[in-house]
Every structure is written in structure tokens, then in C-alpha cells.
Design an enzyme around this catalytic site. Structure first.
Site: not given
Ligand code: NAD
Ligand code: UD1
Length: 349
Positions: A134, A158, A162, A187
Site C-alpha cells: 500500500s 496497519y 505492510k 494508491f
């Protein structure tokens, strides 16, 4: 520039999280590239209807294995039973606010689940991986457009999961020169399949802008709160790089097809359009596409938000031969078709 061969051999691909929003669209694009798709999903944030509908759209069967990645033994058994040529790894929890409240659940599910997956891949000689990362890993970037070499600054649990998963994959590639991986940094995925049959179906109050707009337009919510009207942007509202989910899904097929012919030791690629769009620009485009009014009020900024983030997507063009082709009008028209045909999401399927 990597030369990508036109000849693509069919591969058997395990798609974790393939019942979810981006996964279900990606299964269709993988099938369109002739690959055989097997979905692994515990359905903690998805409906089996999404798989049934994606199968119909792709005109093929996707086997759904209802397995939890946190169950290491079950994951190993999946790899014992069948041989996969590659894995596309979507499965994760993704709500930023929830990750702040329940960080250990996020590390357990996202990082723990990915460890089990990578262990099973290693044990069974599966050495190709496409991973869902992400743009959240860039945090508040120093400048836009953001390229893949920008500093990584995660700001919430979060995002940290990632980045940890990216690091695990980079280390796996470093330890095994045959292990090949492409890390895709999305994105802002929005929109739906143009059929209106599959789309984003958030549980509870949507955290993200486009699903919130859709629910206001369809009458499920009264008014959109616009988080801040005093950002240093074109009209004072936040600017993001919205990308049509079908474009995003196509990128996964490009990445898989690239891995078939070329080795990549954890290459990271931004997936965006390269265009910044403000909240109010998106609202207006949606009103145009849907013919519905989207009442809004400008409220305080959301904690942790940033003014403007959009991608430099050039590397994806060079490495996997992909670029986004759908604009904001198509994103809004397709999101609205999905929402208006399924006002309560898959519940009404
Ligand atoms: P989603 O919630 O719709 O899909 C994720 C899927 O993974 C769901 O079907 C869920 O049931 C499954 N899953 C979660 N934990 C699992 C586990 N332990 N075992 C098996 N299955 C599990 O989300 P999405 O929007 O499709 O996102 C897919 C991926 O893309 C995620 O990794 C997400 O972090 C990443 N991503 C999403 C966005 C976005 O805005 N949607 C942006 C950037 C990155
Ligand atoms: C979100 C995620 C981020 C993820 C990214 C891409 C959060 C806090 N962050 O960020 O981790 O990488 O999506 O999918 O969820 N907005 C409103 N009203 C709303 C909702 C949003 O005005 O009800 C504004 C936001 O302030 C922002 C823009 O709309 O300016 C987009 O917001 P959102 O869809 O949540 O995406 P990101 O903030 O980019």
C-alpha cells in the site's frame, strides 16, 4: 526496460484473499490471461457471492478453499495437496482505525499469516509471489509524485504490518536467489467491475471516501463529512490518486506474466494513475456520473491525514508494461452501477 514476451503459459495460481474487493476483480483478469485460479480465503471480510459472481463474469470456475492463513497446518495442507506455480497474496485486514485499537490482531493476521504462507511456499518449492502492499508505507511524503525510492514512514499498525511483510519478502528473496517477487503498492483503489456485479462491500460505516459517497448517493447515509477544507491543495480538500479497481486487477495479471519470464528480487512498483484528485472533484464527478446529489459538509481534518499524495507510476510501465487507462468518470460510473444494483452489497445477492 524489461522486454515482456507475448507468449504466456497458463499457470496454476493460489490467490489469497481472492474473495475480497481487489482479489475478486483480479481473479477475473488472471483467468483472462488463461491462468487457473484457486482462491484461499477465510471469508472474514468477504462474501462467497463475490466468488460466484466473479466465476460467472470470467466464465470459468475458481475453487474457493475456506482456509485461515493463521492456521499454519491448514496452509501447509493446501500446498501438499496441489502444486502452485505462483501466489498472489491479498489476504489481510486493512482498516487503519481498527489496527490502532487492535494492533496485535493485525500483526497476528497480516504478519503471522504471511509467515505461514511464505513457509509453505518454501517447503513446497513455490517461488513466485505477487504481494499487495500500500502507498500507506510512504506516510506523509516529502514531495509528489511519489516514486518507489521515497522514504518509508509508516504511521499506524496497519501500515507497519505492510512494511513488515514487504521486509519479510525482501529477506526471503535475499536468502533464496530463485525466489521471485513483485511488491505492488496501491494508491487509492475505487470503482467496480463495469457489469455492476462485483464491487466494494465494506462492513459497517465506510472508512474510505468512495464507498461513503456511494452510500450517501444510494440513500443509506445522509451526508458526507469532508475532512478538512483548509489543506494546501487546489480547493482546500485532500488530494489522492484514485485508481480503477479493474486497472489495478489488470496489473496483477501483468505482474504474474512478468514473473513467468523474468526474475525479480522483490521489485516494488507503485500502482496509481499519476493524477491527483481532490475530495470535492471526486464528489462532483460522482454526481455527474450518477445523476444523484451528494450532500456534504466540511468538518475538521481527520487525525493522521495528509494533504496530497499521488504516484509516479513510471516504474510499473517499465517493469510490467502496465498503465492505468480508466479515468475518474469511469471509476464513478462503475462504482455507482455496483452500488445502485446492490444497494445493500452482497447481502441482497
Ligand atoms: P478485502 O478485505 O476486500 O480483501 C481481503 C480478503 O482477505 C478478504 O476476502 C478477507 O476475507 C481475506 N482475509 C483476511 N485475513 C485472512 C486470513 N487470515 N486468512 C484468509 N483470508 C483472509 O480488502 P481489499 O480492499 O480487497 O484489499 C486486498 C489487499 O490490498 C489487502 O492486503 C489490503 O491491505 C491491500 N490494499 C488495499 C487497499 C484498498 O484501499 N482497498 C489499498 C492498499 C492496499
Ligand atoms: C486510506 C487508508 C490508507 C490506505 C489508502 C489507500 C485510512 C485512514 N487510510 O487513506 O491506509 O493506504 O486509503 O486505500 O483509512 N475523506 C473525507 N471523508 C470521508 C472519507 C475520506 O473527506 O468520509 C477524505 C480523506 O480526508 C482523504 C480522501 O478523502 O483526503 C481519501 O480518503 P480515504 O479514502 O480514506 O483514503 P486515504 O486517506 O488515502
Amino acid at each position: 526496460m524489461t522486454i515482456i514476451s507475448n507468449k504466456i503459459n497458463a499457470m496454476k495460481i493460489l490467490v489469497t484473499g481472492g474473495a475480497g474487493y481487489i482479489g475478486s476483480h483480479s481473479c477475473i483478469e488472471l483467468a483472462a490471461s488463461n491462468h487457473q485460479v484457486v482462491i484461499l480465503d477465510n471469508l472474514c471480510n468477504a462474501s462467497p457471492f463475490s466468488v460466484a459472481r466473479a466465476e460467472k463474469l470470467a466464465e470459468t470456475r475458481f475453487r474457493l478453499l475456506q482456509v485461515d492463513l493463521r492456521d499454519a497446518q491448514a496452509v501447509h495442507q493446501v500446498f501438499e495437496r496441489e502444486r502452485f506455480d505462483a501466489v498472489v497474496h491479498f489476504a489481510a485486514l486493512k482498516a487503519v482505525g481498527e489496527s490502532v485499537e487492535q494492533p496485535l490482531d493485525y500483526f497476528d493476521n497480516n504478519v503471522g499469516g504471511s509467515i505461514h504462507l511464505l513457509q509453505a511456499m518454501r517447503a513446497h518449492g513455490c517461488k513466485r509471489l505477487v504481494f499487495s502492499s500500500s502507498a500507506t508505507v510512504y506516510g506523509n511524503p516529502d514531495s509528489v509524485p511519489v516514486n518507489e525510492d521515497a522514504p518509508l514512514r509508516v504511521t499506524n499498525p496497519y501500515g507497519r504490518t505492510k512494511l513488515m511483510m514487504e521486509d519479510m519478502i525482501r529477506d526471503t528473496c535475499a536468502a533464496d536467489p530463485e525466489f521471485s517477487a513483485i511488491l505492488l503498492r496501491y494508491f487509492n483503489p475505487v470503482g467496480a467491475h463495469p457489469s455492476g456485479e462485483i464491487g466494494e462491500d465494506p462492513r459497517g460505516i465506510p472508512n474510505n471516501l468512495m464507498p461513503y459517497i456511494c452510500q450517501v448517493a444510494v440513500g443509506r447515509r445522509e451526508c458526507l463529512s469532508v475532512f478538512g477544507g483548509d489543506w494546501p491543495t487546489v480547493d482546500g480538500t485532500g488530494v489522492r490518486d484514485y485508481i480503477h479497481v479493474v486497472d489495478l486487477a489488470r496489473a496483477h495479471a501483468h505482474a504474474i506474466n512478468t514473473l513467468e519470464h523474468a526474475h525479480h528480487a522483490a521489485t516494488t512498483l507503485n500502482l496509481g494513475t499519476g493524477q491527483g484528485v481532490s475530495v470535492l472533484q471526486l464528489v462532483r464527478a460522482f454526481e455527474q456520473a450518477s445523476g444523484r446529489k451528494v450532500p456534504y459538509e466540511i468538518v475538521a481534518r481527520r487525525a493522521g491525514d495528509v494533504a496530497e499524495v499521488y504516484a509516479d507510476p513510471q516504474r510499473a510501465r517499465d517493469v510490467i508494461g502496465w498503465q492505468a487507462t480508466r479515468g475518474v468518470d469511469a471509476m464513478c460510473a462503475d462504482a455507482w452501477r455496483w452500488q445502485s444494483q446492490n444497494p445493500d452489497g452482497y447481502i441482497s445477492a
